[in-house]
Each structure stands twice: as structure tokens, then as C-alpha cells.
Design a protein around this motif. Structure first.
Motif, mmCIF file in Angstrom:
data_model
loop_
_atom_site.group_PDB
_atom_site.id
_atom_site.type_symbol
_atom_site.label_atom_id
_atom_site.label_comp_id
_atom_site.label_asym_id
_atom_site.label_seq_id
_atom_site.Cartn_x
_atom_site.Cartn_y
_atom_site.Cartn_z
ATOM 1 N N VAL A 37 0.833 -1.206 0.000
ATOM 2 C CA VAL A 37 0.000 0.000 0.000
ATOM 3 C C VAL A 37 0.865 1.252 0.000
ATOM 4 C CG1 VAL A 37 -1.784 1.278 1.239
ATOM 5 C CG2 VAL A 37 -1.861 -1.217 1.165
ATOM 6 N N VAL A 38 1.909 1.252 0.799
ATOM 7 C CA VAL A 38 2.800 2.418 0.840
ATOM 8 C C VAL A 38 3.434 2.652 -0.529
ATOM 9 C CG1 VAL A 38 4.965 3.298 1.813
ATOM 10 C CG2 VAL A 38 3.237 2.280 3.311
ATOM 11 N N ALA A 39 3.822 1.564 -1.208
ATOM 12 C CA ALA A 39 4.425 1.693 -2.535
ATOM 13 C C ALA A 39 3.442 2.285 -3.541
ATOM 14 C CB ALA A 39 4.922 0.339 -3.021
ATOM 15 N N ALA A 40 2.163 1.988 -3.370
ATOM 16 C CA ALA A 40 1.144 2.472 -4.301
ATOM 17 C C ALA A 40 0.455 3.741 -3.815
ATOM 18 C CB ALA A 40 0.108 1.378 -4.526
ATOM 19 N N ALA A 41 0.853 4.262 -2.677
ATOM 20 C CA ALA A 41 0.164 5.391 -2.042
ATOM 21 C C ALA A 41 -0.128 6.572 -2.964
ATOM 22 C CB ALA A 41 0.934 5.854 -0.817
ATOM 23 N N PRO A 42 0.784 6.958 -3.846
ATOM 24 C CA PRO A 42 0.473 8.128 -4.687
ATOM 25 C C PRO A 42 -0.730 7.939 -5.605
ATOM 26 C CG PRO A 42 2.824 7.636 -4.747
ATOM 27 C CD PRO A 42 2.154 6.497 -4.033
ATOM 28 N N THR A 43 -1.143 6.685 -5.841
ATOM 29 C CA THR A 43 -2.234 6.453 -6.791
ATOM 30 C C THR A 43 -3.524 5.972 -6.148
ATOM 31 O OG1 THR A 43 -1.494 4.191 -7.206
ATOM 32 C CG2 THR A 43 -0.611 5.902 -8.647
ATOM 33 N N VAL A 44 -3.545 5.733 -4.844
ATOM 34 C CA VAL A 44 -4.748 5.150 -4.242
ATOM 35 C C VAL A 44 -5.886 6.149 -4.040
ATOM 36 C CG1 VAL A 44 -3.602 3.197 -3.167
ATOM 37 C CG2 VAL A 44 -3.905 5.309 -1.874
ATOM 38 N N ASP A 45 -5.684 7.403 -4.385
ATOM 39 C CA ASP A 45 -6.790 8.361 -4.331
ATOM 40 C C ASP A 45 -7.822 8.063 -5.417
ATOM 41 O OD1 ASP A 45 -5.763 9.691 -2.177
ATOM 42 O OD2 ASP A 45 -4.861 11.306 -3.344
ATOM 43 N N ASP A 46 -7.383 7.410 -6.482
ATOM 44 C CA ASP A 46 -8.289 7.014 -7.553
ATOM 45 C C ASP A 46 -9.039 5.763 -7.110
ATOM 46 O OD1 ASP A 46 -9.304 6.793 -10.333
ATOM 47 O OD2 ASP A 46 -8.062 4.990 -10.310
ATOM 48 N N PRO A 47 -10.373 5.767 -7.104
ATOM 49 C CA PRO A 47 -11.110 4.619 -6.579
ATOM 50 C C PRO A 47 -10.876 3.317 -7.354
ATOM 51 C CG PRO A 47 -12.621 6.269 -7.471
ATOM 52 C CD PRO A 47 -11.264 6.859 -7.495
ATOM 53 N N ILE A 48 -10.688 3.408 -8.655
ATOM 54 C CA ILE A 48 -10.437 2.201 -9.434
ATOM 55 C C ILE A 48 -9.081 1.607 -9.064
ATOM 56 C CG2 ILE A 48 -10.034 1.320 -11.773
ATOM 57 C CD1 ILE A 48 -12.262 3.329 -12.657
ATOM 58 N N THR A 49 -8.091 2.454 -8.882
ATOM 59 C CA THR A 49 -6.781 1.979 -8.454
ATOM 60 C C THR A 49 -6.868 1.373 -7.057
ATOM 61 O OG1 THR A 49 -5.726 3.683 -9.791
ATOM 62 C CG2 THR A 49 -4.369 2.643 -8.100
ATOM 63 N N ALA A 50 -7.645 1.983 -6.180
ATOM 64 C CA ALA A 50 -7.812 1.446 -4.828
ATOM 65 C C ALA A 50 -8.419 0.050 -4.880
ATOM 66 C CB ALA A 50 -8.686 2.380 -3.997
ATOM 67 N N LEU A 51 -9.425 -0.149 -5.731
ATOM 68 C CA LEU A 51 -10.041 -1.471 -5.839
ATOM 69 C C LEU A 51 -9.075 -2.486 -6.446
ATOM 70 C CD1 LEU A 51 -13.635 -0.516 -6.981
ATOM 71 C CD2 LEU A 51 -12.922 -1.405 -4.758
ATOM 72 N N ALA A 52 -8.307 -2.054 -7.434
ATOM 73 C CA ALA A 52 -7.323 -2.961 -8.036
ATOM 74 C C ALA A 52 -6.267 -3.357 -7.007
ATOM 75 C CB ALA A 52 -6.669 -2.304 -9.247
ATOM 76 N N LEU A 53 -5.835 -2.402 -6.197
ATOM 77 C CA LEU A 53 -4.856 -2.695 -5.155
ATOM 78 C C LEU A 53 -5.443 -3.639 -4.114
ATOM 79 C CD1 LEU A 53 -2.099 -2.265 -3.904
ATOM 80 C CD2 LEU A 53 -2.965 -0.159 -2.868
ATOM 81 N N ALA A 54 -6.693 -3.431 -3.745
ATOM 82 C CA ALA A 54 -7.350 -4.344 -2.800
ATOM 83 C C ALA A 54 -7.369 -5.758 -3.360
ATOM 84 C CB ALA A 54 -8.771 -3.861 -2.499
ATOM 85 N N GLN A 55 -7.646 -5.869 -4.654
ATOM 86 C CA GLN A 55 -7.664 -7.187 -5.283
ATOM 87 C C GLN A 55 -6.272 -7.825 -5.266
ATOM 88 O OE1 GLN A 55 -8.486 -7.285 -9.479
ATOM 89 N NE2 GLN A 55 -9.378 -9.327 -9.352
ATOM 90 N N VAL A 56 -5.243 -7.032 -5.521
ATOM 91 C CA VAL A 56 -3.863 -7.543 -5.485
ATOM 92 C C VAL A 56 -3.541 -8.052 -4.083
ATOM 93 C CG1 VAL A 56 -1.440 -6.865 -5.595
ATOM 94 C CG2 VAL A 56 -3.005 -6.193 -7.419
#
Length: 109
Positions: A83-102
Motif C-alpha cells: 500500500v505504501v508503494a502504491a500510495a500516490p495512486t490510491v486516491d483514484d477509486p479504481i486503483t484502490a479497488l485494483a490494489l485491494a484485489q492484489v
């Protein structure tokens, strides 16, 4: 099933048809438009799953629900490093859902 006049579907064709069948919300359509060039046959089921999640959460509270889904995935996995590595992009809801899936996939493996 193919007929003599129609060629058999390739693996990618079959995956794209499965994905297109999952496009029920504007958010899922936007996701497909954004990511379709990255879909490979072996990733098809994961992408279909992501679209199903997006469709389930779509609506007026989509961004909030996506954030809550990511929070649940982080709590279940305990993997803050991803999550920390992806932090700059998790404001986008689609990216947040993709990260949750990962995160869920990592936990399954």
C-alpha cells in the motif's frame, strides 16, 4: 463453438467477451477503457473479478466504498508495504479497488 463460416475464438477473444459481459456500470466501462490493453488471457479471470467488484460498488458512494474495500483488504492482509508503494495512486477509486484485489491475491497465494 465455431461454425465452418466463423473461426474459433482465440483465448484473448474469449477473455474479452467475458470481460465485456461484466461491464454493467459506468465505472466498470471506464476501467475497461483504461486497462483493456493490459489484459492477457491468463489475467482475464482476475480482470473479470475486478469488474464485478466495481459493478457491485458502483453508484453515488463509489469512491468511499472503494476506499473502504481497500481498508478491509489492508486489514486482512496486514501488508502495508504494498500500500505504501502504491500510495500516490490510491486516491483514484479504481486503483484502490485494483490494489485491494492484489492484496487479496497475495494473501491467497
Amino acid at each position: 463453438m465455431s461454425t465452418p463460416d466463423s473461426p474459433a475464438l482465440s483465448d484473448l477473444d474469449a477473455v474479452e467477451l467475458d470481460i465485456l459481459a461484466e461491464l454493467r456500470s459506468p465505472e466498470a466501462v471506464a476501467t475497461f477503457e483504461m486497462l483493456h490493453s493490459t489484459v492477457r488471457p491468463e489475467a482475464g479471470p482476475r480482470f473479470v473479478e475486478l469488474l464485478a467488484i466495481i459493478n457491485e460498488l458502483s453508484g453515488p458512494n463509489f469512491a468511499v466504498d472503494a476506499s473502504l474495500d481497500l481498508l478491509d483488504a489492508v486489514q486482512d492482509s496486514g501488508d502495508l508495504e504494498v500500500v505504501v508503494a502504491a500510495a500516490p495512486t490510491v486516491d483514484d477509486p479504481i486503483t484502490a479497488l485494483a490494489l485491494a484485489q492484489v492484496l487479496r491475491r497475495i494473501r491467497e497465494d
